[in-house]
Design a protein around this motif. Structure first.
Motif, PDB file in Angstrom:
ATOM      1  N   UNK A 532       0.852  -1.186   0.000  1.00 39.80           N
ATOM      2  CA  UNK A 532       0.000   0.000   0.000  1.00 39.80           C
ATOM      3  C   UNK A 532       0.885   1.232   0.000  1.00 39.80           C
ATOM      4  N   UNK A 533       0.572   2.209  -0.834  1.00 35.68           N
ATOM      5  CA  UNK A 533       1.384   3.429  -0.834  1.00 35.68           C
ATOM      6  C   UNK A 533       1.121   4.255   0.419  1.00 35.68           C
ATOM      7  N   UNK A 534       2.070   5.109   0.744  1.00 33.33           N
ATOM      8  CA  UNK A 534       1.889   6.017   1.880  1.00 33.33           C
ATOM      9  C   UNK A 534       2.753   7.246   1.654  1.00 33.33           C
ATOM     10  N   UNK A 535       2.411   8.294   2.331  1.00 35.92           N
ATOM     11  CA  UNK A 535       3.197   9.523   2.258  1.00 35.92           C
ATOM     12  C   UNK A 535       3.833   9.757   3.616  1.00 35.92           C
ATOM     13  N   UNK A 536       5.123   9.707   3.667  1.00 34.18           N
ATOM     14  CA  UNK A 536       5.850   9.958   4.900  1.00 34.18           C
ATOM     15  C   UNK A 536       6.660  11.235   4.794  1.00 34.18           C
ATOM     16  N   UNK A 537       7.479  11.453   5.790  1.00 33.64           N
ATOM     17  CA  UNK A 537       8.343  12.624   5.837  1.00 33.64           C
ATOM     18  C   UNK A 537       9.790  12.177   5.832  1.00 33.64           C
ATOM     19  N   UNK A 538      10.601  12.810   5.009  1.00 32.39           N
ATOM     20  CA  UNK A 538      12.027  12.462   4.989  1.00 32.39           C
ATOM     21  C   UNK A 538      12.659  12.768   6.337  1.00 32.39           C
ATOM     22  N   UNK A 539      13.400  11.802   6.881  1.00 30.72           N
ATOM     23  CA  UNK A 539      14.055  11.980   8.174  1.00 30.72           C
ATOM     24  C   UNK A 539      15.410  11.290   8.139  1.00 30.72           C
ATOM     25  N   UNK A 540      16.232  11.566   9.145  1.00 27.74           N
ATOM     26  CA  UNK A 540      17.602  11.029   9.160  1.00 27.74           C
ATOM     27  C   UNK A 540      17.943  10.437  10.525  1.00 27.74           C
ATOM     28  N   UNK A 541      17.211   9.422  10.986  1.00 23.70           N
ATOM     29  CA  UNK A 541      17.516   8.846  12.302  1.00 23.70           C
ATOM     30  C   UNK A 541      18.801   8.023  12.329  1.00 23.70           C
ATOM     31  N   UNK A 542      19.321   7.633  11.139  1.00 21.56           N
ATOM     32  CA  UNK A 542      20.499   6.759  11.093  1.00 21.56           C
ATOM     33  C   UNK A 542      21.697   7.430  10.435  1.00 21.56           C
ATOM     34  N   UNK A 543      21.729   8.752  10.437  1.00 15.26           N
ATOM     35  CA  UNK A 543      22.873   9.441   9.830  1.00 15.26           C
ATOM     36  C   UNK A 543      24.174   9.059  10.513  1.00 15.26           C
ATOM     37  N   UNK A 544      24.116   8.696  11.781  1.00 15.71           N
ATOM     38  CA  UNK A 544      25.317   8.349  12.553  1.00 15.71           C
ATOM     39  C   UNK A 544      25.963   7.043  12.072  1.00 15.71           C
ATOM     40  N   UNK A 545      25.239   6.247  11.267  1.00 11.62           N
ATOM     41  CA  UNK A 545      25.826   4.998  10.760  1.00 11.62           C
ATOM     42  C   UNK A 545      25.825   4.944   9.236  1.00 11.62           C
ATOM     43  N   UNK A 546      25.647   6.107   8.600  1.00 15.28           N
ATOM     44  CA  UNK A 546      25.827   6.170   7.160  1.00 15.28           C
ATOM     45  C   UNK A 546      24.568   6.212   6.326  1.00 15.28           C
ATOM     46  N   UNK A 547      23.371   6.126   6.933  1.00 11.29           N
ATOM     47  CA  UNK A 547      22.119   6.161   6.186  1.00 11.29           C
ATOM     48  C   UNK A 547      21.629   7.606   6.164  1.00 11.29           C
ATOM     49  N   UNK A 548      21.596   8.204   4.989  1.00  8.70           N
ATOM     50  CA  UNK A 548      21.314   9.638   4.936  1.00  8.70           C
ATOM     51  C   UNK A 548      19.854   9.956   5.227  1.00  8.70           C
ATOM     52  N   UNK A 549      18.904   9.272   4.552  1.00  8.16           N
ATOM     53  CA  UNK A 549      17.491   9.587   4.733  1.00  8.16           C
ATOM     54  C   UNK A 549      16.630   8.346   4.537  1.00  8.16           C
ATOM     55  N   UNK A 550      15.438   8.413   5.116  1.00  3.82           N
ATOM     56  CA  UNK A 550      14.407   7.412   4.903  1.00  3.82           C
ATOM     57  C   UNK A 550      13.068   8.101   5.082  1.00  3.82           C
TER      58      UNK A 550
END
Length: 973
Positions: A532-550
């Motif tokens: 199912x599609x959804x609309x979320x908000x770009x966030x950066x909870x894992x920037x400390x381990x190399x993941x820029x956004x989700x």
């Protein structure tokens, strides 16, 4: 929220100011000494160093006139309590009313000799005493045994506001009149007794709290800022025959947690250990706790003193956990050639893959929510009767109750259902501090849908877009104790105490488990919605381990609007039907002789000896599969099962204290102690497993049937506990304590003066009937047939016998250790160093635990080989500064596993630094005001657990950041 907080703060401050102003007016109108009490005598050990009973015990409490304050006063009061105790204890006292040293009560206790603390979500929570974990100690409030908000017995000390307690005494050696004692130690937290104060007192404390890490995950119920606001008021009425203590405590405690949990380390095609996957979060955690305290005392005459204590805490913790899970070698992902491998002595013939690249990775984007809500109630009614100079009695009833509800909600999204969407290529590096650092190439804000990315729900015929565990726990404990004491005017015995106690405890644990789907339906029926599609908000909870956004979203909102729909699970994924109930009834008659005599002209002897007899009746209820039921799918039917046992245990104890001079004591203790089984281990449930490959086997150890479960017939782990301690006390200047002759008799501090001490001690704990959590025994599974077997399969079944794994009392071992403590006010060396001091302690512990069939000993869970604490302080003319270091080496600790179960992992050691600076105004319009600034975890220590004794094979990696607080404290004079 800020407006509400400000209004609350202003209202509390105004109320406390008016109450305290009225109290000052009452106190000014009444003659008497105008000063502050330094310490309280304990209810269960009321003899002083001189061996004589206090007037407080006989009902005619002498008001004390000891005026000290600050961190030094806390050290001096604690030393006095330790010195005058008739057993081996450690103690901590409040610096002033409503203010224990340290950032929390668990943090404060963790700095005492022989104790260490384990952190949970960045907060000190449970204690280890002499190397034995929280299951082996108990906690009391004013002598009343406490229940736990966990699903076992371990008391979680963050459920208690530290502002309530005037003195906390840790009994390292038991005595017969100590009801509710633990195997390794007993923590007795004591609130203020208003009639033991000589005047009205009041104080308010307010602090603002923040974390060095910015907020990692947004969402309802969490923040990166917090506060603590508390107040305590004490007053006396009716010619000092009625006393009241009232306290309030409001706390909002934030934490930001960088969390990583690798799945494990399988071996690749070359035999090298490599990370098999990892679950990673940026967690914003906020704990809110509101607490109320009330104590009422009535002493109409010298023959009776009645005390009622009531406490209530409402505890709520919320976690917003945003992140991603990366299935690697333990999935369809492929480890590409060219990895960097380093030698690994823990892998036979292989190495450890430090860095490399995975292709065909299908990540799971996680938007999780965890919440805990708990309430703890305590009621204690103490009735002391003094009949004459020889006879007295004490009738005490107390009730402790805790309820807890948890929601652990998982929500998944990804690039497609069951690994059908686009995949990613991931580069990884295992850094020296244990962090798994990733270099993904995919944009996790594009093309993402709500789905079951790995097909985890396929075995249950659903599209699992999330999961909910919702445990509910209720624990209550009622105690009634009657004791009688006969005093002797002469002879080697100062008194004889005898009595009986009865306690009854009930605990229930229930867990609801739910799949979150995208509208229900089944996979096999073709009616399941897979994405199912959804609309979320770009966030950066894992920037400390190399993941820029989700993409981040609120899973609760998804449930509320019907996007995520719950369907019940078909059985529990914990392996054992999880619901259980336990009941315990314990009858404890006891007697104790108290000693006070001389051995010749130069040696004194005091202490006690006696015995408890405990008769215990216990029962447990659980669930098992019904005959003819299946263990998977919709055919599961559970029926109740139960079990019970009863036993008698005799617990003798002796504490002998030889005084060789006014400043030198040798303490020797021997006792038998016990630790009751963990309540989840007493679970009567049985979970049945089958292996069709073994259908025709006739060997019960390799048969078609096997099972796991609890054991309602478990008995306690027993121990023979030996302690010895030599203590030398430095004579201190007590001229500033405003002590008169009566105070010298009644006050611990006045009786022995200030100053520090040096102590060296050793202990040996011989463990037997130790509970082996993974024992096994044969069981006949005939009653479970046909268990979904066809007639042909039944004809080929080799045996109905199989093994059941579960806890048994068949372990044995020992814990032994030594510790050294130095509490040295530097002014004792030279007056030029007045105000400076150090408080140092070091502990070395060794253990061995052996189970049948496994001759190789293991370490006792919770034990650190090395524990050390050090504090350097300075106090002068209202200014105070101190810095502390707490160190413990690696240990086997308990962490939360799947479905709120408890699992053992090796916890990495290290140091944690704290510091505090404050200034107290002692004159002028700001008289009584203290300004405080403090920081904790200043080393920004990383919390890790690991496996296979290899610190590189990380199982949990967490960083909490540094914590800072600024605040004010005002004591009304």
């Amino acid at each position: 929220m800020n407006l509400k907080r400000n209004l609350l703060s202003a209202a509390l401050a105004s109320a406390m100011f008016m109450v305290a102003t009225h109290a000052q007016a009452d106190a000014a109108a009444a003659p008497g000494p105008q000063s502050t009490d330094s310490a309280q005598n304990t209810d269960q050990s009321t003899q002083g160093k001189d061996g004589k009973k206090t007037d407080a015990k006989r009902g005619a409490t002498k008001l004390q006139a000891v005026e000290v304050s600050g961190f030094i006063s806390s050290l001096e009061n604690s030393t006095a309590v330790k010195r005058n105790a008739d057993s081996i204890v450690e103690a901590v006292s409040a610096e002033q009313i409503g203010k224990l040293p340290g950032v929390s009560i668990a943090d404060t206790l963790g700095r005492l000799p022989g104790l260490a603390v384990q952190e949970v979500s960045g907060r000190p929570q449970v204690l280890t005493i002499h190397g034995l974990g929280p299951d082996f100690s108990t906690a009391l409030v004013n002598g009343g045994q406490q229940v736990s908000t966990s699903n076992n017995r371990d008391v979680q000390f963050d459920q208690y506001p530290s502002s309530w307690f005037n003195t906390v005494v840790v009994h390292l050696s038991p005595q017969a009149n100590l009801i509710g004692q633990g195997l390794a130690g007993t923590v007795d937290m004591q609130t203020i007794r208003p009639l033991e104060k000589d005047k009205a007192e009041a104080a308010v404390n307010a602090r603002y709290i923040w974390d060095s890490q910015s907020q990692l995950s947004k969402g309802q119920g969490v923040s990166d800022k917090g506060y603590n606001l508390n107040g305590v008021w004490v007053n006396q009425f009716a010619d000092h025959t009625v006393g009241v203590t009232l306290g309030v405590d409001f706390e909002k405690n934030p934490a930001q947690i960088q969390h990583q949990a690798p799945w494990g380390y399988p071996t690749d095609a070359n035999g090298n250990a490599v990370v098999g996957g990892a679950k990673n979060y940026g967690i914003s955690d906020t704990m809110k706790r509101n607490g109320l305290l009330a104590t009422f005392q009535w002493q109409p005459n010298e023959h009776y003193t009645g005390t009622i204590d009531m406490t209530y805490t409402n505890f709520k913790e919320v976690q917003q956990a945003k992140g991603m899970e990366f299935p690697l070698l333990w999935s369809s992902a492929q480890l590409l050639p060219g990895s960097t491998v380093i030698p690994d002595p823990h892998v036979n013939g292989g190495g450890f893959v430090q860095s490399g690249t995975y292709s065909n990775v299908t990540p799971v984007i996680r938007n999780d929510y965890n919440a805990t809500s708990a309430r703890v109630y305590n009621f204690n009614w103490d009735n002391k009767f003094h009949f004459n100079d020889d006879w007295s009695a004490d009738l005490v009833g107390n009730y402790s109750r805790a309820t807890r509800d948890d929601i652990n909600l998982e929500s998944y999204s990804g690039t497609g259902f069951n690994k059908t969407g686009p995949t990613d290529t991931i580069g990884f590096t295992e850094r020296n501090n244990g962090l798994l650092y990733l270099n993904p190439s995919y944009d996790y804000t594009q093309g993402v849908v709500l789905t079951d990315p790995q097909g985890w729900g396929g075995g249950n015929d659903v599209v699992q877009a999330g999961f909910i565990n919702a445990p509910h726990t209720v624990d209550y404990l009622a105690n009634l104790k009657l004791s009688v004491e006969r005093d002797f005017a002469s002879g080697p015995f100062s008194s004889l105490e005898f009595g009986v106690a009865h306690s009854e405890r009930h605990k229930t644990y229930h867990i609801d488990q739910t799949f979150l789907t995208l509208g229900g339906g089944t996979i096999s029926g073709g009616s399941a919605v897979t994405s199912a599609p959804y609309s979320g908000t770009a966030c950066s909870p894992l920037a400390w381990m190399g993941i820029s956004q989700q993409l981040c979203y609120d899973p609760l909102a998804m449930i509320a609007n019907g996007t995520l729909v719950g369907v019940p699970t078909f059985g529990s994924n914990t392996g054992t039907p999880p619901d259980w109930k336990t009941q315990e009834k314990v009858l404890t008659p006891y007697f104790q002789f108290n000693l006070d005599t001389n051995l010749g002209n130069t040696v004194t002897l005091r202490g006690n000896f006696g015995v408890q007899m405990q008769h215990t009746s216990q029962s447990a209820e659980g669930e098992r599969l019904a005959p003819g039921s299946t263990n998977t799918g919709n055919g599961i039917t559970l029926i109740p099962v139960s079990g019970s046992t009863s036993y008698n245990k005799y617990l003798p104890s002796a504490n002998l204290i030889f005084g060789f001079s006014s400043d030198d004591d040798l303490r020797v203790s021997a006792a038998r102690t016990l630790a009751r089984p963990r309540m989840d281990q007493m679970n009567a449930s049985v979970s049945v497993n089958t292996n069709i490959q073994r259908l025709q086997s006739t060997d019960p150890n390799q048969s078609y049937f096997s099972a796991s479960g609890g054991n309602p017939k478990l008995k306690p782990t027993m121990a023979d506990n030996y302690n010895v301690s030599y203590e030398h006390y430095f004579s201190g200047d007590s001229s500033g304590f405003a002590c008169n002759s009566a105070d010298n008799k009644n006050s611990d501090l006045c009786r022995t003066g200030g100053g520090g001490y040096f102590a060296v001690s050793g202990y040996f704990i011989a463990l037997h009937d130790y509970i082996n959590p993974n024992s096994s025994f044969l069981y006949d599974f005939s009653s479970f047939l046909p268990f979904n077997l066809s007639p042909a399969d039944l004809a080929n079944l080799g045996t109905t016998l199989g093994t059941v794994s579960g806890p048994q009392n068949n372990g044995r071992g020992y814990v032994k250790g030594a510790q050294v403590t130095l509490n040295l006010p530097a002014g004792l060396i030279t007056p030029a160093l007045n105000g400076f001091g150090v408080n140092l302690t070091g502990n070395r512990t060794k253990s061995s635990l052996v189970y049948p069939g496994n001759p190789d000993p293991i370490t006792v869970p919770g034990l650190s080989k090395w524990v050390a604490n050090g504090t350097v302080y300075y106090q002068y003319a209202g200014f105070e500064a101190r810095i502390s270091d707490s160190y413990r080496s690696s240990f086997l600790g308990e962490v939360s596993g799947i479905s709120a179960t408890r699992i053992l992992q090796t916890v990495g050691g290290g140091s944690t630094y704290d510091a505090q600076v404050s200034y107290t105004f002692d004159h002028g319009p700001l008289d009584g005001l203290t300004i405080i600034a403090q920081g904790s975890n200043l080393s920004n220590k990383v919390f890790t657990t690991y496996q296979n004794k290899d610190p590189r094979q990380i199982q949990t990696w967490e960083r909490y950041g540094r914590r800072y607080e600024v605040g004010v404290s005002y004591k009304f004079k």
